[in-house]
Design an enzyme around this catalytic site. Structure first.
Site, PDB file in Angstrom:
ATOM      1  N   LYS A 108      22.720 -37.498 -94.459  1.00  0.00           N
ATOM      2  CA  LYS A 108      21.623 -37.121 -93.573  1.00  0.00           C
ATOM      3  C   LYS A 108      22.188 -36.326 -92.408  1.00  0.00           C
ATOM      4  O   LYS A 108      23.314 -36.574 -91.972  1.00  0.00           O
ATOM      5  CB  LYS A 108      20.908 -38.378 -93.035  1.00  0.00           C
ATOM      6  CG  LYS A 108      19.894 -38.081 -91.935  1.00  0.00           C
ATOM      7  CD  LYS A 108      19.399 -39.341 -91.239  1.00  0.00           C
ATOM      8  CE  LYS A 108      18.519 -38.981 -90.047  1.00  0.00           C
ATOM      9  NZ  LYS A 108      18.003 -40.161 -89.334  1.00  0.00           N
ATOM     10  N   GLU A 167      11.924 -43.146 -77.753  1.00  0.00           N
ATOM     11  CA  GLU A 167      13.016 -43.916 -78.361  1.00  0.00           C
ATOM     12  C   GLU A 167      13.894 -44.565 -77.301  1.00  0.00           C
ATOM     13  O   GLU A 167      14.562 -43.885 -76.515  1.00  0.00           O
ATOM     14  CB  GLU A 167      13.867 -43.016 -79.261  1.00  0.00           C
ATOM     15  CG  GLU A 167      14.869 -43.810 -80.097  1.00  0.00           C
ATOM     16  CD  GLU A 167      15.181 -43.157 -81.428  1.00  0.00           C
ATOM     17  OE1 GLU A 167      15.996 -43.701 -82.170  1.00  0.00           O
ATOM     18  OE2 GLU A 167      14.586 -42.103 -81.726  1.00  0.00           O
ATOM     19  N   GLU A 201       7.048 -30.215 -88.386  1.00  0.00           N
ATOM     20  CA  GLU A 201       7.367 -31.418 -87.623  1.00  0.00           C
ATOM     21  C   GLU A 201       8.011 -31.063 -86.285  1.00  0.00           C
ATOM     22  O   GLU A 201       7.720 -31.686 -85.251  1.00  0.00           O
ATOM     23  CB  GLU A 201       8.309 -32.315 -88.429  1.00  0.00           C
ATOM     24  CG  GLU A 201       8.677 -33.611 -87.716  1.00  0.00           C
ATOM     25  CD  GLU A 201       9.596 -34.506 -88.537  1.00  0.00           C
ATOM     26  OE1 GLU A 201      10.528 -35.087 -87.949  1.00  0.00           O
ATOM     27  OE2 GLU A 201       9.366 -34.629 -89.757  1.00  0.00           O
TER      28      GLU A 201
END
Length: 438
Positions: free
Chosen positions: A198, A243, A425
């Site tokens: 990733k 976050e 996104e």
């Protein structure tokens, strides 16, 4: 693309006559006089910040009307390189040891408090800053307080309302959307080839106004429209992050992991269906699992009784929905919140897996210095308690040209990613800061 300045941490502040105290030299540690008093409810915290302060002198950490705001500089340090966290903490420890503190409230965030932001990479020109304001106002659990540092008055200044930026124009950053889409495609090929599992790729864009951008306007817009995020400002970095990298509160350590995102449509019924699809998405669940495990691995050496839920929940924000997991544990080694933040950075949520290889791919494909975007941002008090978020949904006001701000957004890329969807996104993640500039 217009050139965007990346000044050295000390240069422009010295040129403006600001006090950069100590520069990590313990012999120069000042003796601060700190006083914290109970305060009747002050109302909107962000609305207390006085006008006319440079963006670098405005501090905030506010969520749902609770948190801290500050202004001015009683002391500050800039650090850089591999040791930027350790050097900042060494300076902080010396400052705490030398301070003369009267704290009548004795809660997390009272007494001596420093606001900090740290660069994503150790090689970044932006480095790190840890700032002690001259005045701090806080509110938590129904209690409010005022802290003054090296001041002879505890009177709050009169406040002039912030004004919206005018004439704002947007230009591409390091890569255009089409170029960044190509970079995402390259990253997917690297994943399929087994180079990485990733990677998180970010992009930037530049916004220029007719006059200096008032960080108070941005904070007010973010704290109102995105109440479930932390509206932060430290050393010119302003944003609203969902976050929480780490919170340390009297021995309890918590971290909120976000990875896996879907854009909202504005239709409640449709968004509920999208939330259900996000919770079942194998691509997003894989991305999320990488991030959760990286946080667990970083916290476990410092904590016992770790609680890591088996499955994430869906966090609903006004513009997007995220897969989210709250990880917690009991602190066992006395590490400060800043030490914990350093241990957690960079998590898979902002870098990738494996970390070293993902960082190399970021350097190859992003074509920019992230600065303090995606680095830890937050505060620490004299007890070591504090809250540190990840500087997402944010922008860096240009120190040398405050009418300009550089916005950032990033997306986690895994094998199942689609370049076109990732661009969409990224646009959704840019929306909070774009809207705040209106």
């Amino acid at each position: 693309m217009p050139a965007f300045s990346h000044p050295s941490p000390l240069g422009p502040k010295r040129a403006l006559g600001w006090s950069i105290v100590n520069e990590a030299r313990p012999a120069a540690t000042p003796r601060l006089r700190v006083r914290t008093y109970e305060l009747t409810d002050p109302g909107d915290l962000v609305g207390l910040i006085p006008a006319g302060r440079p963006a670098e002198d405005v501090m905030s950490w506010v969520r749902r009307e609770e948190g801290l705001v500050g202004w001015g500089r009683a002391a500050a340090v800039s650090t850089s390189g591999d040791a930027r966290f350790a050097d900042a903490e060494e300076w902080w420890d010396a400052l705490v040891a030398a301070a003369d503190v009267v704290d009548e409230v004795e809660r997390p965030g009272t007494g001596l408090v420093g606001f900090g932001s740290f660069s994503f990479r150790n090689s970044s020109d932006e480095g790190a800053a840890l700032v002690v304001p001259e005045m701090i106002v806080g509110r938590r659990d129904g209690h409010a307080w005022l802290t003054t540092i090296n001041r002879t008055t505890d009177q709050l200044p009169e406040v002039k309302p912030a004004e919206a930026p005018t004439g704002v124009e947007r230009t591409d950053g390091a890569l255009s959307p089409a170029q960044w889409r190509g970079a995402v495609g390259d990253a997917i090929e690297y994943i399929r080839a087994g180079r990485i599992d990733k990677v998180v790729l970010a992009r930037d864009e530049i916004h220029t106004a007719d006059a200096d951008i008032d960080p108070r306007w941005l904070l007010a817009r973010l704290s109102t429209a995105y109440r479930d995020t932390w509206a932060f400002a430290v050393d010119g970095l302003v944003g609203g992050t969902p976050e929480l990298l780490v919170r340390s509160d009297k021995g309890l350590v918590t971290s909120r992991v976000l990875a896996g995102t879907i854009r909202r449509t504005g239709s409640d019924d449709h968004d509920l269906a999208l939330a259900a699809s996000l919770a079942r998405s194998s691509k997003d669940l894989v991305e999320h699992e990488f991030a959760v495990r990286s946080v667990e691995a970083a916290l476990r050496p410092h904590c016992s009784s770790m609680n890591v839920p088996d499955a994430p929940f869906v966090l609903h924000l006004p513009n997007v929905m995220h897969l989210a997991t709250d990880v917690s544990g009991a602190l066992t080694d006395g590490a400060s919140s800043l030490t914990l933040a350093a241990s957690l950075h960079p998590s898979a949520a902002v870098c990738g897996t494996p970390t070293r290889e993902a960082a190399l791919v970021i350097d190859e494909l992003e074509h920019m210095d992230r600065g303090r975007y995606a680095g830890p941002v937050g505060w620490i008090d004299a007890r070591g308690d504090g809250e540190w978020g990840i500087a997402l949904r944010s922008g860096q006001i240009d120190i040398e040209n405050p009418c300009r701000i550089r916005l950032f957004a990033g997306c986690g890329i895994v094998e199942g990613s689609d370049p076109v969807s990732e661009v969409a996104e990224s646009v959704a993640k840019l929306a909070p800061m774009r809207e705040a500039l209106r």
